[in-house]
Write a protein that holds these residues in place. Structure first.
Motif, PDB file in Angstrom:
ATOM      1  N   SER A   1      52.925 -68.596  -8.732  1.00 16.05           N
ATOM      2  CA  SER A   1      53.955 -67.589  -8.569  1.00 16.05           C
ATOM      3  C   SER A   1      55.266 -68.137  -9.110  1.00 16.05           C
ATOM      4  CB  SER A   1      54.092 -67.201  -7.100  1.00 16.05           C
ATOM      5  OG  SER A   1      54.480 -68.327  -6.352  1.00 16.05           O
ATOM      6  N   ARG A   2      56.152 -67.213  -9.461  1.00 16.51           N
ATOM      7  CA  ARG A   2      57.417 -67.604 -10.064  1.00 16.51           C
ATOM      8  C   ARG A   2      58.344 -68.173  -9.004  1.00 16.51           C
ATOM      9  NH1 ARG A   2      62.234 -64.459 -12.394  1.00 16.51           N
ATOM     10  NH2 ARG A   2      62.966 -65.978 -13.881  1.00 16.51           N
ATOM     11  N   PRO A   3      58.991 -69.310  -9.292  1.00 15.79           N
ATOM     12  CA  PRO A   3      59.947 -69.885  -8.342  1.00 15.79           C
ATOM     13  C   PRO A   3      61.175 -68.994  -8.182  1.00 15.79           C
ATOM     14  CG  PRO A   3      59.377 -71.452 -10.077  1.00 15.79           C
ATOM     15  CD  PRO A   3      58.792 -70.128 -10.446  1.00 15.79           C
ATOM     16  N   GLN A   4      62.141 -69.489  -7.438  1.00 13.72           N
ATOM     17  CA  GLN A   4      63.353 -68.723  -7.155  1.00 13.72           C
ATOM     18  C   GLN A   4      63.974 -68.198  -8.433  1.00 13.72           C
ATOM     19  OE1 GLN A   4      66.424 -70.983  -5.318  1.00 13.72           O
ATOM     20  NE2 GLN A   4      67.850 -69.309  -5.221  1.00 13.72           N
TER      21      GLN A   4
ATOM     22  N   GLN B   1      70.504 -66.788 -17.334  1.00  6.86           N
ATOM     23  CA  GLN B   1      69.400 -66.287 -18.167  1.00  6.86           C
ATOM     24  C   GLN B   1      68.523 -67.436 -18.654  1.00  6.86           C
ATOM     25  OE1 GLN B   1      71.326 -64.106 -21.270  1.00  6.86           O
ATOM     26  NE2 GLN B   1      71.689 -62.288 -20.018  1.00  6.86           N
ATOM     27  N   ASN B   2      69.152 -68.525 -19.062  1.00  2.00           N
ATOM     28  CA  ASN B   2      68.389 -69.683 -19.543  1.00  2.00           C
ATOM     29  C   ASN B   2      67.523 -70.277 -18.425  1.00  2.00           C
ATOM     30  OD1 ASN B   2      69.444 -69.435 -22.094  1.00  2.00           O
ATOM     31  ND2 ASN B   2      71.005 -71.007 -21.814  1.00  2.00           N
ATOM     32  N   ILE B   3      68.080 -70.330 -17.235  1.00  2.00           N
ATOM     33  CA  ILE B   3      67.305 -70.860 -16.109  1.00  2.00           C
ATOM     34  C   ILE B   3      66.130 -69.939 -15.810  1.00  2.00           C
ATOM     35  CG2 ILE B   3      67.375 -71.317 -13.623  1.00  2.00           C
ATOM     36  CD1 ILE B   3      70.231 -72.409 -14.069  1.00  2.00           C
ATOM     37  N   ASP B   4      66.359 -68.620 -15.845  1.00  2.00           N
ATOM     38  CA  ASP B   4      65.259 -67.669 -15.637  1.00  2.00           C
ATOM     39  C   ASP B   4      64.171 -67.857 -16.682  1.00  2.00           C
ATOM     40  OD1 ASP B   4      66.209 -66.473 -13.358  1.00  2.00           O
ATOM     41  OD2 ASP B   4      67.215 -64.828 -14.423  1.00  2.00           O
ATOM     42  N   LYS B   5      64.573 -68.005 -17.939  1.00  2.00           N
ATOM     43  CA  LYS B   5      63.590 -68.212 -19.011  1.00  2.00           C
ATOM     44  C   LYS B   5      62.826 -69.518 -18.803  1.00  2.00           C
ATOM     45  CE  LYS B   5      66.089 -65.615 -22.555  1.00  2.00           C
ATOM     46  NZ  LYS B   5      66.842 -65.725 -23.813  1.00  2.00           N
ATOM     47  N   LEU B   6      63.539 -70.552 -18.375  1.00  2.00           N
ATOM     48  CA  LEU B   6      62.897 -71.842 -18.125  1.00  2.00           C
ATOM     49  C   LEU B   6      61.877 -71.735 -17.001  1.00  2.00           C
ATOM     50  CD1 LEU B   6      62.886 -74.904 -18.783  1.00  2.00           C
ATOM     51  CD2 LEU B   6      64.562 -75.158 -16.958  1.00  2.00           C
ATOM     52  N   LEU B   7      62.232 -71.022 -15.931  1.00  2.00           N
ATOM     53  CA  LEU B   7      61.298 -70.838 -14.819  1.00  2.00           C
ATOM     54  C   LEU B   7      60.088 -70.020 -15.250  1.00  2.00           C
ATOM     55  CD1 LEU B   7      63.831 -70.228 -11.908  1.00  2.00           C
ATOM     56  CD2 LEU B   7      62.467 -72.281 -12.349  1.00  2.00           C
ATOM     57  N   ASP B   8      60.308 -68.991 -16.061  1.00  2.00           N
ATOM     58  CA  ASP B   8      59.191 -68.194 -16.580  1.00  2.00           C
ATOM     59  C   ASP B   8      58.278 -69.063 -17.432  1.00  2.00           C
ATOM     60  OD1 ASP B   8      60.027 -65.882 -15.332  1.00  2.00           O
ATOM     61  OD2 ASP B   8      61.109 -65.117 -17.097  1.00  2.00           O
ATOM     62  N   ARG B   9      58.862 -69.897 -18.253  1.00  2.00           N
ATOM     63  CA  ARG B   9      58.070 -70.786 -19.111  1.00  2.00           C
ATOM     64  C   ARG B   9      57.278 -71.781 -18.268  1.00  2.00           C
ATOM     65  NH1 ARG B   9      61.000 -74.595 -23.222  1.00  2.00           N
ATOM     66  NH2 ARG B   9      60.062 -76.305 -22.126  1.00  2.00           N
ATOM     67  N   ASP B  10      57.897 -72.270 -17.196  1.00  2.00           N
ATOM     68  CA  ASP B  10      57.196 -73.197 -16.305  1.00  2.00           C
ATOM     69  C   ASP B  10      55.986 -72.520 -15.671  1.00  2.00           C
ATOM     70  OD1 ASP B  10      56.887 -75.666 -14.814  1.00  2.00           O
ATOM     71  OD2 ASP B  10      57.600 -74.529 -13.074  1.00  2.00           O
ATOM     72  N   VAL B  11      56.151 -71.279 -15.243  1.00  2.00           N
ATOM     73  CA  VAL B  11      55.039 -70.533 -14.651  1.00  2.00           C
ATOM     74  C   VAL B  11      53.947 -70.333 -15.693  1.00  2.00           C
ATOM     75  CG1 VAL B  11      54.360 -68.284 -13.728  1.00  2.00           C
ATOM     76  CG2 VAL B  11      56.414 -69.400 -12.880  1.00  2.00           C
TER      77      VAL B  11
END
Length: 132
Positions: free
Chosen positions: A9-12, A58-68
């Motif tokens: 699941s996607r983090p915070q 936005q960059n942090i969101d993209k990074l979290l999406d990439r991690d998932v």
């Protein structure tokens, strides 16, 4: 750390940071010591800071999406490796099973051929013995 369905699941979500946190970036200027042009400069700088903060979120969101996505890919690769190992074991078992089945069939055919040859040879030898 996999959720239902085998996918992480996607983090915070950092874009959900409260607007109160943005107030910490507000630049407070003593109104008695500033001129109107200074106030405009501060507002322009504040706008730029807010824009940078938005881009960083936005960059942090993209990074979290990439991690998932990477975690999902790793999970799928592990599942594929497990499936490949199971497939290899099953094929070895089937190969051995059919090798033995083929060997038994070959032994039976050879036995039948030998029996037929013995019968033919015995019948030929008996017929020669009767003639003599």
């Amino acid at each position: 750390m996999a959720a239902a369905g085998g996918f992480a699941s996607r983090p915070q979500n950092y874009s959900s940071i409260r607007e109160d946190d943005d107030e910490a970036l507000d630049i407070r200027v003593d109104s008695q010591n500033t001129r109107s042009t200074g106030d405009e400069n501060v507002k322009a700088l504040h706008g730029q800071v807010q824009e940078v903060v938005g881009v960083m979120k936005q960059n942090i969101d993209k990074l979290l999406d990439r991690d998932v996505a990477l975690n999902n890919l790793v999970t799928r690769a592990d599942d594929l490796q497990t499936s490949a190992t199971t497939y290899n074991q099953t094929t070895k078992q089937l190969r051995n099973k059919f090798w033995w089945k083929n060997a038994k069939t070959n032994v039976c055919i050879a036995g039948i051929v030998v029996t037929v040859l013995i019968i033919i040879i015995m019948s030929i030898s008996l017929s020669r013995n009767k003639k003599n």
